[in-house]
Design an enzyme around this catalytic site. Structure first.
Site, PDB file in Angstrom:
ATOM      1  N   ASN A 148       0.836  -1.200   0.000  1.00 14.90           N
ATOM      2  CA  ASN A 148       0.000   0.000   0.000  1.00 14.90           C
ATOM      3  C   ASN A 148       0.878   1.261   0.000  1.00 14.90           C
ATOM      4  O   ASN A 148       2.000   1.221   0.501  1.00 14.90           O
ATOM      5  CB  ASN A 148      -0.906   0.010   1.236  1.00 14.90           C
ATOM      6  CG  ASN A 148      -2.133  -0.844   1.030  1.00 14.90           C
ATOM      7  OD1 ASN A 148      -2.677  -0.915  -0.068  1.00 14.90           O
ATOM      8  ND2 ASN A 148      -2.577  -1.511   2.080  1.00 14.90           N
ATOM      9  N   CYS A 170      -4.812  -7.410  -3.572  1.00 19.01           N
ATOM     10  CA  CYS A 170      -5.338  -7.062  -2.253  1.00 19.01           C
ATOM     11  C   CYS A 170      -6.275  -8.186  -1.831  1.00 19.01           C
ATOM     12  O   CYS A 170      -6.711  -8.986  -2.658  1.00 19.01           O
ATOM     13  CB  CYS A 170      -6.089  -5.729  -2.344  1.00 19.01           C
ATOM     14  SG  CYS A 170      -6.749  -5.096  -0.789  1.00 19.01           S
ATOM     15  N   HIS A 171      -6.573  -8.263  -0.540  1.00 16.04           N
ATOM     16  CA  HIS A 171      -7.518  -9.290  -0.085  1.00 16.04           C
ATOM     17  C   HIS A 171      -8.828  -8.689   0.414  1.00 16.04           C
ATOM     18  O   HIS A 171      -9.583  -9.338   1.121  1.00 16.04           O
ATOM     19  CB  HIS A 171      -6.892 -10.166   1.000  1.00 16.04           C
ATOM     20  CG  HIS A 171      -6.044  -9.421   1.989  1.00 16.04           C
ATOM     21  ND1 HIS A 171      -4.717  -9.684   2.177  1.00 16.04           N
ATOM     22  CD2 HIS A 171      -6.338  -8.400   2.821  1.00 16.04           C
ATOM     23  CE1 HIS A 171      -4.221  -8.880   3.084  1.00 16.04           C
ATOM     24  NE2 HIS A 171      -5.191  -8.095   3.505  1.00 16.04           N
ATOM     25  N   HIS A 200      -9.762  -0.496  -2.599  1.00 14.29           N
ATOM     26  CA  HIS A 200     -10.335  -0.045  -1.334  1.00 14.29           C
ATOM     27  C   HIS A 200     -11.601   0.789  -1.514  1.00 14.29           C
ATOM     28  O   HIS A 200     -12.287   1.055  -0.534  1.00 14.29           O
ATOM     29  CB  HIS A 200      -9.325   0.725  -0.476  1.00 14.29           C
ATOM     30  CG  HIS A 200      -8.267  -0.145   0.111  1.00 14.29           C
ATOM     31  ND1 HIS A 200      -7.381   0.306   1.069  1.00 14.29           N
ATOM     32  CD2 HIS A 200      -7.926  -1.437  -0.091  1.00 14.29           C
ATOM     33  CE1 HIS A 200      -6.549  -0.665   1.410  1.00 14.29           C
ATOM     34  NE2 HIS A 200      -6.863  -1.744   0.709  1.00 14.29           N
TER      35      HIS A 200
END
Length: 446
Positions: A148, A170-171, A200
């Site tokens: 990030n 990303c998870h 996000h």
């Protein structure tokens, strides 16, 4: 033998997940894992964990360790990055404490806002260094980028190294599906969904169970006060922010409520502690986690590195499945972050966007999504403004764009005036000192 290089392998738990998944994947089980980290102690701990997993699974995999990334990268087929430039101390502390002096409060500060901007300025030059070494030492390798701020990093990598094969991972999608399944008492494997947006701040455009739209159940449960349930993954961080945004904008966001609260101007406000309490927003959550992890790590490390074999189980990370798809040319779908070449035509070209991607021997190929509702696109653009200006600052080495990025940040702009923002950014640049590129010096001296 496939060579998998892990840059930032001192992130032992994350390394354990990725290497463990690879060991359980037949096409990758006999790989060579080149573990690289600048911290020799953490690197040795990770080496012990990796070797214990190999013993446990019984494959022909091998491990080497490196504090210099170039030997680790030489001849790699895949490169995984998972590191934090500047660490908890001093840089994360700076990113939280100086804004607090201006009355600006944050929760995670790793993606957007002044914390995300500063992290991007620290991180992108290191990623550029990795990419430059890859172009020389393993030009056909694929970079699986987990660092990030994901969108800023992905955008900046593509700007400087357009020939680099890379995808940001990303998870948040997997985690959100798990939380929603928990809230509705459904098997997570039975939930069907389509997600698109930016990292996000992507949204579930389709959310179904057995061909039934489950959005009505989420809304009814929220209005009745039954949802969200106490969270499954982060007990200290209730999911109220995302439910509230869903109630107003119509769709559920992929990122956790503690993250999402600081991306928008609606929840963290000076003099509005009622909002903090009503939506259970955990201010300073990331520093709290860092302190806890540091305190707990010695015991964890002792358990993991005591010489015993380690049980290896599957994680929900995409990395091993992506590597398997490329190595075996077996199609696989994963959510990936790539530069926008038209896969989301409603968003600016070049911006880092997150969509379903087909993975095979040709690499990551994004699918096209054209049906994102306009209110969600509008929200995403407020994030992209900050990302674009931060990337512009980095590529043009122009400190003024750093100030502009902070001025456009929704949460920062809702709390501070223009002069306060300029003073805050100057203080942050000065405090970070040599953790930032040299061209930031002119701003620090101003």
């Amino acid at each position: 033998m496939t060579k998998i290089t892990f840059v930032g392998a001192g992130s032992t738990i994350f390394m354990q997940n990725i290497v463990g998944d690879a060991l359980l994947t037949p096409a990758l089980a006999d790989s060579h894992f080149a573990l690289m980290d600048i911290d020799p102690v953490r690197l040795a701990e990770s080496e012990a964990v990796a070797k214990a997993m190999i013993r446990s699974v019984g494959t022909g995999a091998t491990v080497s360790t490196h504090t210099d990334r170039r030997p680790a990268l030489d001849g790699a087929d895949f490169v995984i990055t998972a590191f934090q430039v500047g660490g908890y101390e001093p840089c994360t502390v700076i990113d939280f404490e100086i804004p607090k002096q201006y009355g600006l409060r944050q929760t995670i500060a790793d993606t957007l806002g002044v914390g995300g901007i500063m992290r991007g300025l620290r991180t992108v030059p290191v990623l550029w260094g990795v990419a430059q070494d890859m172009m020389q030492l393993c030009p056909n390798a694929t970079l699986l980028q987990y660092v990030n701020p994901m969108a800023i990093n992905t955008w900046a990598l593509a700007e400087r190294f357009p020939a680099l094969k890379h995808v940001g991972l990303c998870h948040s999608v997997q985690n959100t599906v798990e939380e929603l399944a928990h809230d509705l008492d459904l098997p997570k494997a039975d939930i069907r969904y389509k997600v698109a947006g930016i990292n996000h701040v992507a949204f579930f455009l389709k959310l179904e169970h057995e061909d039934r739209d489950i959005y009505p159940a989420l809304r009814q449960g929220y209005h009745a006060g039954h949802l969200p349930k106490p969270p499954l993954l982060m007990p200290r961080c209730p999911n109220k922010v995302r439910y509230e945004v869903m109630d107003h904008l119509g769709y559920f966001c992929t990122e956790s409520s503690e993250h999402f609260a600081e991306y928008v101007p609606w929840f963290i406000k000076d003099g509005r502690n009622d909002l903090i309490e009503q939506f259970s927003i955990p201010l300073d959550e990331y520093p709290t986690r860092c302190v806890e992890q540091v305190a707990n790590w010695k015991d964890q490390a002792k358990t993991l590195t005591d010489g015993r074999d380690i049980e290896v189980t599957r994680s929900h990370e995409f990395a091993a499945d992506i590597m398997n798809a490329i190595v075996t040319d077996t199609p696989y779908t994963a959510y990936g972050n790539l530069p926008n070449t038209g896969q989301i035509p409603q968003l600016p070209l070049g911006a880092a966007v997150e969509t379903p991607c087909l993975i095979d021997a040709n690499g990551a190929q994004p699918s096209v999504v054209t049906d994102i509702p306009p209110q969600l696109i509008a929200l995403m653009r407020t994030q992209i403004n900050v990302q674009e200006l931060t990337v512009r600052a980095l590529t043009e080495e122009n400190p003024e764009y750093i100030y502009h990025a902070a001025m456009m940040d929704p949460h920062t702009a809702a709390e501070l005036d223009l002069r306060q923002i300029r003073s805050l950014v100057t203080d942050l640049l000065s405090a970070h000192g040599d953790w930032l590129p040299d061209w930031c010096q002119s701003a620090r001296a101003a």
